[in-house]
Design a protein around this motif. Sequence first.
Motif, mmCIF file in Angstrom:
data_model
loop_
_atom_site.group_PDB
_atom_site.id
_atom_site.type_symbol
_atom_site.label_atom_id
_atom_site.label_comp_id
_atom_site.label_asym_id
_atom_site.label_seq_id
_atom_site.Cartn_x
_atom_site.Cartn_y
_atom_site.Cartn_z
ATOM 1 N N HIS A 50 0.816 -1.216 0.000
ATOM 2 C CA HIS A 50 0.000 0.000 0.000
ATOM 3 C C HIS A 50 0.849 1.266 0.000
ATOM 4 C CE1 HIS A 50 1.080 0.903 4.154
ATOM 5 N NE2 HIS A 50 0.986 -0.404 4.387
ATOM 6 N N GLY A 51 0.151 2.402 -0.106
ATOM 7 C CA GLY A 51 0.809 3.693 -0.105
ATOM 8 C C GLY A 51 0.741 4.412 1.228
ATOM 9 N N LEU A 52 1.192 5.669 1.234
ATOM 10 C CA LEU A 52 1.218 6.500 2.433
ATOM 11 C C LEU A 52 -0.203 6.692 2.960
ATOM 12 C CD1 LEU A 52 3.151 8.325 4.184
ATOM 13 C CD2 LEU A 52 2.434 10.219 2.710
ATOM 14 N N GLY A 53 -0.400 6.364 4.230
ATOM 15 C CA GLY A 53 -1.726 6.481 4.816
ATOM 16 C C GLY A 53 -2.655 5.339 4.472
ATOM 17 N N GLY A 54 -2.153 4.342 3.735
ATOM 18 C CA GLY A 54 -2.987 3.239 3.298
ATOM 19 C C GLY A 54 -2.815 1.996 4.142
ATOM 20 N N SER A 55 -3.321 0.877 3.617
ATOM 21 C CA SER A 55 -3.260 -0.405 4.299
ATOM 22 C C SER A 55 -3.581 -1.501 3.293
ATOM 23 C CB SER A 55 -4.283 -0.457 5.449
ATOM 24 O OG SER A 55 -5.607 -0.571 4.927
ATOM 25 N N SER A 117 1.758 4.080 -4.969
ATOM 26 C CA SER A 117 2.180 5.320 -4.324
ATOM 27 C C SER A 117 3.496 5.127 -3.570
ATOM 28 C CB SER A 117 1.059 5.812 -3.400
ATOM 29 O OG SER A 117 1.322 7.101 -2.927
ATOM 30 N N MET A 118 3.541 5.427 -2.270
ATOM 31 C CA MET A 118 4.740 5.158 -1.475
ATOM 32 C C MET A 118 5.141 3.696 -1.591
ATOM 33 S SD MET A 118 5.230 5.359 2.688
ATOM 34 C CE MET A 118 4.287 3.846 2.922
ATOM 35 N N GLY A 119 4.150 2.803 -1.646
ATOM 36 C CA GLY A 119 4.437 1.379 -1.796
ATOM 37 C C GLY A 119 5.129 1.053 -3.095
ATOM 38 N N GLY A 120 4.909 1.879 -4.123
ATOM 39 C CA GLY A 120 5.634 1.704 -5.376
ATOM 40 C C GLY A 120 7.106 2.026 -5.200
ATOM 41 N N MET A 121 7.401 3.105 -4.479
ATOM 42 C CA MET A 121 8.789 3.450 -4.195
ATOM 43 C C MET A 121 9.449 2.365 -3.361
ATOM 44 S SD MET A 121 10.337 6.736 -2.093
ATOM 45 C CE MET A 121 10.078 7.979 -3.351
ATOM 46 N N SER A 123 8.609 -0.775 -3.123
ATOM 47 C CA SER A 123 8.752 -1.994 -3.931
ATOM 48 C C SER A 123 9.896 -1.872 -4.927
ATOM 49 C CB SER A 123 7.436 -2.285 -4.668
ATOM 50 O OG SER A 123 6.397 -2.567 -3.760
ATOM 51 N N ALA A 124 10.052 -0.700 -5.529
ATOM 52 C CA ALA A 124 11.150 -0.501 -6.477
ATOM 53 C C ALA A 124 12.500 -0.611 -5.775
ATOM 54 C CB ALA A 124 11.007 0.858 -7.162
ATOM 55 N N LEU A 125 12.623 0.008 -4.604
ATOM 56 C CA LEU A 125 13.886 -0.065 -3.865
ATOM 57 C C LEU A 125 14.162 -1.492 -3.393
ATOM 58 C CD1 LEU A 125 13.597 3.223 -1.778
ATOM 59 C CD2 LEU A 125 15.102 2.809 -3.731
ATOM 60 N N ALA A 126 13.120 -2.199 -2.978
ATOM 61 C CA ALA A 126 13.294 -3.591 -2.564
ATOM 62 C C ALA A 126 13.740 -4.447 -3.739
ATOM 63 C CB ALA A 126 11.986 -4.130 -1.978
ATOM 64 N N THR A 127 13.190 -4.195 -4.918
ATOM 65 C CA THR A 127 13.546 -4.951 -6.124
ATOM 66 C C THR A 127 14.994 -4.694 -6.509
ATOM 67 O OG1 THR A 127 11.257 -4.868 -6.904
ATOM 68 C CG2 THR A 127 12.957 -5.363 -8.539
ATOM 69 N N ALA A 128 15.403 -3.430 -6.490
ATOM 70 C CA ALA A 128 16.776 -3.086 -6.853
ATOM 71 C C ALA A 128 17.779 -3.701 -5.875
ATOM 72 C CB ALA A 128 16.937 -1.571 -6.903
ATOM 73 N N ALA A 135 10.342 -11.474 -9.252
ATOM 74 C CA ALA A 135 10.221 -11.968 -10.624
ATOM 75 C C ALA A 135 9.569 -10.948 -11.534
ATOM 76 C CB ALA A 135 9.411 -13.268 -10.636
ATOM 77 N N GLY A 136 8.769 -10.053 -10.976
ATOM 78 C CA GLY A 136 8.091 -9.031 -11.750
ATOM 79 C C GLY A 136 7.654 -7.906 -10.841
ATOM 80 N N LEU A 137 7.482 -6.705 -11.420
ATOM 81 C CA LEU A 137 7.174 -5.514 -10.641
ATOM 82 C C LEU A 137 6.035 -4.749 -11.312
ATOM 83 C CD1 LEU A 137 7.990 -3.568 -8.294
ATOM 84 C CD2 LEU A 137 9.604 -2.508 -9.904
ATOM 85 N N VAL A 138 4.994 -4.452 -10.536
ATOM 86 C CA VAL A 138 3.870 -3.653 -11.019
ATOM 87 C C VAL A 138 3.816 -2.378 -10.181
ATOM 88 C CG1 VAL A 138 1.385 -3.553 -11.426
ATOM 89 C CG2 VAL A 138 2.609 -5.724 -11.727
ATOM 90 N N LEU A 139 4.112 -1.251 -10.809
ATOM 91 C CA LEU A 139 4.126 0.046 -10.142
ATOM 92 C C LEU A 139 2.822 0.763 -10.457
ATOM 93 C CD1 LEU A 139 7.800 1.110 -10.994
ATOM 94 C CD2 LEU A 139 6.946 0.127 -8.846
ATOM 95 N N VAL A 140 2.020 1.013 -9.431
ATOM 96 C CA VAL A 140 0.697 1.610 -9.594
ATOM 97 C C VAL A 140 0.734 3.026 -9.032
ATOM 98 C CG1 VAL A 140 -1.765 1.360 -9.142
ATOM 99 C CG2 VAL A 140 -0.309 -0.686 -9.290
ATOM 100 N N ASP A 141 0.745 4.025 -9.934
ATOM 101 C CA ASP A 141 0.864 5.424 -9.510
ATOM 102 C C ASP A 141 1.940 5.570 -8.442
ATOM 103 O OD1 ASP A 141 -1.890 7.180 -10.487
ATOM 104 O OD2 ASP A 141 -1.956 4.999 -10.631
ATOM 105 N N PRO A 142 3.167 5.102 -8.729
ATOM 106 C CA PRO A 142 4.211 5.123 -7.701
ATOM 107 C C PRO A 142 4.720 6.537 -7.449
ATOM 108 C CG PRO A 142 5.149 4.502 -9.810
ATOM 109 C CD PRO A 142 3.661 4.590 -10.022
ATOM 110 N N ALA A 143 5.231 6.761 -6.247
ATOM 111 C CA ALA A 143 5.945 8.004 -5.976
ATOM 112 C C ALA A 143 7.184 8.030 -6.860
ATOM 113 C CB ALA A 143 6.331 8.074 -4.508
#
Length: 314
Positions: A50-55, A117-121, A123-128, A135-143
């Motif tokens: 999830h993103g900032l303020g999410g769950s 959102s924040m979760g996209g950032m 997830s991207a940092l965790a992937t890198a 195995a795959g990355l889906v960025l949904v309106d990422p920061a």
Amino acid sequence: MTSPRSAVEAVDTALSAPWGGISNIADLDGDMHWVDFGGPEDSTPIVLVHGLGGSHLNWVRVAPTLANHARVYAVDLPGFGLTQALGRTTHIQANAALLNRFIDNVVGKPVILFGNSMGGMVSALATAARPDSVAGLVLVDPALPLPIRIPDPVIAAQFLVYALPYVGERAMSLGRRTMTDEQLATQMTNLCFVDPARADSEVATAGAALAKIRREFATQDADFLQAARSLLTVLARPQKYRKALRDISAPTLLLHGERDRLVSVAAARSAAAAHPHWTTIILGDTGHTPQLELPDEFNRHVLAWLSHTSLITT
């Protein structure tokens, strides 16, 4: 004070169960709440962030369909949902490291990461950091690093408040004291949706129930602001973040709402141009959380991409 473990009983009946989810607690040097939506064990699992303020509630409108094709997990990062920070940092980098620990210790094999959102950032940092785990990355309106343009003035002012010491704390406390649980849930919908009428009433009820539980979490405002300020710091000095995005070798889908007020579509188009090997889909007439606003369209695009990349069989 309500502990995450005792709050799970309320979650199972009021929050997760309507969508087939089962709440769990993982001990990763502190309790971490996550929801198991089930799904076939012989496919690459999906982890939703999830993103900032999410769950985990940010994913309930799409998780049941995704679970027809893969085992689906949704996490609550420290400071959000039903995972209290309890002294742990809620910084972006710490959450990226924790996400990789969750993959190692709970899932136990490489996953497809979905981050909004924040979760996209995160997830991207965790992937890198751990390409072997993703195995795959889906960025949904990422920061994303912002292009040079004037942001939405209301959103810009809100994040300026978050950034200011003392002012941010006072604003968060005042808002929570003067708003009902239902108003807190509605505020998030109004911020993230193009058309709030698209909101699902059952999700809204669950969001209010979660807000009620979280009122007993003494440090929730401090945890939120620490995460928000960490995110802003990464975006203010984006060199390391840009490098992390360049280092990602996993197949990547960037899915972004054209009318997102929190992360402009210009930032998404800039990222797409910098990473032409990504698949980019811009969703028209959609805001910051397309998985909640237009879940059927979201699933259609995501499942088609997952099938095309052979990450899952549809």
